[in-house]
Design a protein around this motif. Sequence first.
Motif, PDB file in Angstrom:
ATOM      1  N   ASP A  38       0.839  -1.203   0.000  1.00 16.28           N
ATOM      2  CA  ASP A  38       0.000   0.000   0.000  1.00 16.28           C
ATOM      3  C   ASP A  38       0.873   1.252   0.000  1.00 16.28           C
ATOM      4  O   ASP A  38       0.631   2.198  -0.756  1.00 16.28           O
ATOM      5  N   VAL A  39       1.900   1.261   0.848  1.00 16.58           N
ATOM      6  CA  VAL A  39       2.804   2.411   0.914  1.00 16.58           C
ATOM      7  C   VAL A  39       3.552   2.572  -0.396  1.00 16.58           C
ATOM      8  O   VAL A  39       3.685   3.678  -0.936  1.00 16.58           O
ATOM      9  N   THR A  40       4.039   1.458  -0.937  1.00 13.37           N
ATOM     10  CA  THR A  40       4.791   1.506  -2.185  1.00 13.37           C
ATOM     11  C   THR A  40       3.946   2.059  -3.318  1.00 13.37           C
ATOM     12  O   THR A  40       4.386   2.938  -4.073  1.00 13.37           O
ATOM     13  N   ASP A  41       2.733   1.558  -3.449  1.00 11.96           N
ATOM     14  CA  ASP A  41       1.881   2.013  -4.548  1.00 11.96           C
ATOM     15  C   ASP A  41       1.566   3.502  -4.426  1.00 11.96           C
ATOM     16  O   ASP A  41       1.460   4.196  -5.435  1.00 11.96           O
ATOM     17  N   LYS A  42       1.448   3.977  -3.212  1.00 13.09           N
ATOM     18  CA  LYS A  42       1.094   5.377  -2.995  1.00 13.09           C
ATOM     19  C   LYS A  42       2.264   6.318  -3.256  1.00 13.09           C
ATOM     20  O   LYS A  42       2.078   7.439  -3.740  1.00 13.09           O
ATOM     21  N   MET A  43       3.493   5.858  -2.984  1.00  7.47           N
ATOM     22  CA  MET A  43       4.623   6.774  -2.937  1.00  7.47           C
ATOM     23  C   MET A  43       5.645   6.615  -4.052  1.00  7.47           C
ATOM     24  O   MET A  43       6.433   7.531  -4.301  1.00  7.47           O
ATOM     25  N   GLU A  44       5.684   5.467  -4.738  1.00  6.91           N
ATOM     26  CA  GLU A  44       6.833   5.226  -5.601  1.00  6.91           C
ATOM     27  C   GLU A  44       6.902   6.156  -6.809  1.00  6.91           C
ATOM     28  O   GLU A  44       8.001   6.447  -7.304  1.00  6.91           O
ATOM     29  N   SER A 240       2.503   3.783   8.919  1.00  7.24           N
ATOM     30  CA  SER A 240       3.008   5.043   9.456  1.00  7.24           C
ATOM     31  C   SER A 240       4.518   4.984   9.667  1.00  7.24           C
ATOM     32  O   SER A 240       5.244   5.920   9.318  1.00  7.24           O
ATOM     33  N   ASP A 241       4.987   3.876  10.240  1.00  3.24           N
ATOM     34  CA  ASP A 241       6.414   3.717  10.517  1.00  3.24           C
ATOM     35  C   ASP A 241       7.221   3.701   9.225  1.00  3.24           C
ATOM     36  O   ASP A 241       8.273   4.343   9.116  1.00  3.24           O
ATOM     37  N   LEU A 242       6.747   2.974   8.228  1.00  2.00           N
ATOM     38  CA  LEU A 242       7.446   2.873   6.954  1.00  2.00           C
ATOM     39  C   LEU A 242       7.397   4.196   6.199  1.00  2.00           C
ATOM     40  O   LEU A 242       8.419   4.683   5.704  1.00  2.00           O
ATOM     41  N   GLU A 243       6.223   4.787   6.130  1.00  2.00           N
ATOM     42  CA  GLU A 243       6.070   6.024   5.366  1.00  2.00           C
ATOM     43  C   GLU A 243       6.928   7.146   5.931  1.00  2.00           C
ATOM     44  O   GLU A 243       7.500   7.952   5.181  1.00  2.00           O
ATOM     45  N   SER A 244       7.044   7.202   7.247  1.00  2.00           N
ATOM     46  CA  SER A 244       7.842   8.265   7.857  1.00  2.00           C
ATOM     47  C   SER A 244       9.321   8.159   7.491  1.00  2.00           C
ATOM     48  O   SER A 244      10.044   9.148   7.538  1.00  2.00           O
TER      49      SER A 244
END
Length: 290
Positions: A38-44, A240-244
């Motif tokens: 989820d984080v990867t798809d949102k930020m890459e 949250s931990d990963l995204e930060s």
Amino acid sequence: MSAASTSDVLQYTMVQGVKCYSPNQAESYTDYPDDGFDVTDKMEEDSFWVRSRNRLLTSIIFRHAGEFKAPRFLEVGCGTGEFIRELVADRRLAITGSEIYLKGLLYAKKKLPSVDFIQYDAAHGLLPDTFDMIAAFDVIEHIDDDVAAITNISRMLAPGGYFIVTVPQHMFLWSRLDEIVMHKRRYSRRELVGKLRAQGFEITTVTSFLFALFPLMMVARLRDRPTGDAVPADGAAVDSDLESRVSFPTALNWIFDKIMRVDEALIRWGVSLPVGGSLLVVARKPDAAA
């Protein structure tokens, strides 16, 4: 592929519209957090590191693709398909994207419905096809038996084919982020090159990456040393931990993107950069004996 190896060739089962060659692993998420997709798809798309890495690796793949009449390309650990999106414009390539976990594949299939995406665990068996190029970008550090994965990749490569691999480098950079994304190790140049050569590969390129920004990365990682506390199990907490740790303000992303072009230019000019957060190796499988 020899007759003696046919027992290692996997058969697929359809799960949620995806060919699953290792279905028992498809939803286990033991080597990568499912929330990480989820984080990867949102930020890459906005990440300076992803953009820079994609530019460099795309140029390497397109250059080597010219050596083959109709190059067959496999990405092992394609995640959400962001890198393959960089390749589809090149009609020479017959592209297959594989990922061990189903969640990443569902993102990838939504982005690129015309691409052949499959579920596959590289450490446990072979696909029924052979390929001219196989890529694994920041994948094998997640695999307990990385030697088994490298062996299987070698066996699926056609003679004269290329394995293009990137991994996180330098164990002294081990940080909380490595624990969150479930890395098993960070590599030294000697370790990775040694494991590739042990499988018969010829090394054509080996270089560090994230060189120009290495001092800043080193400071950040040394400040983020593991504390001994457990990694959060809750999905929202992992997000949250990963995204930060991997998100940057837009302006800083832009600046870092420009700095990373120094790395890209040096590597394209044939410079083997001595240190960096990542290690890039291009390895060639020898031609078949006459």
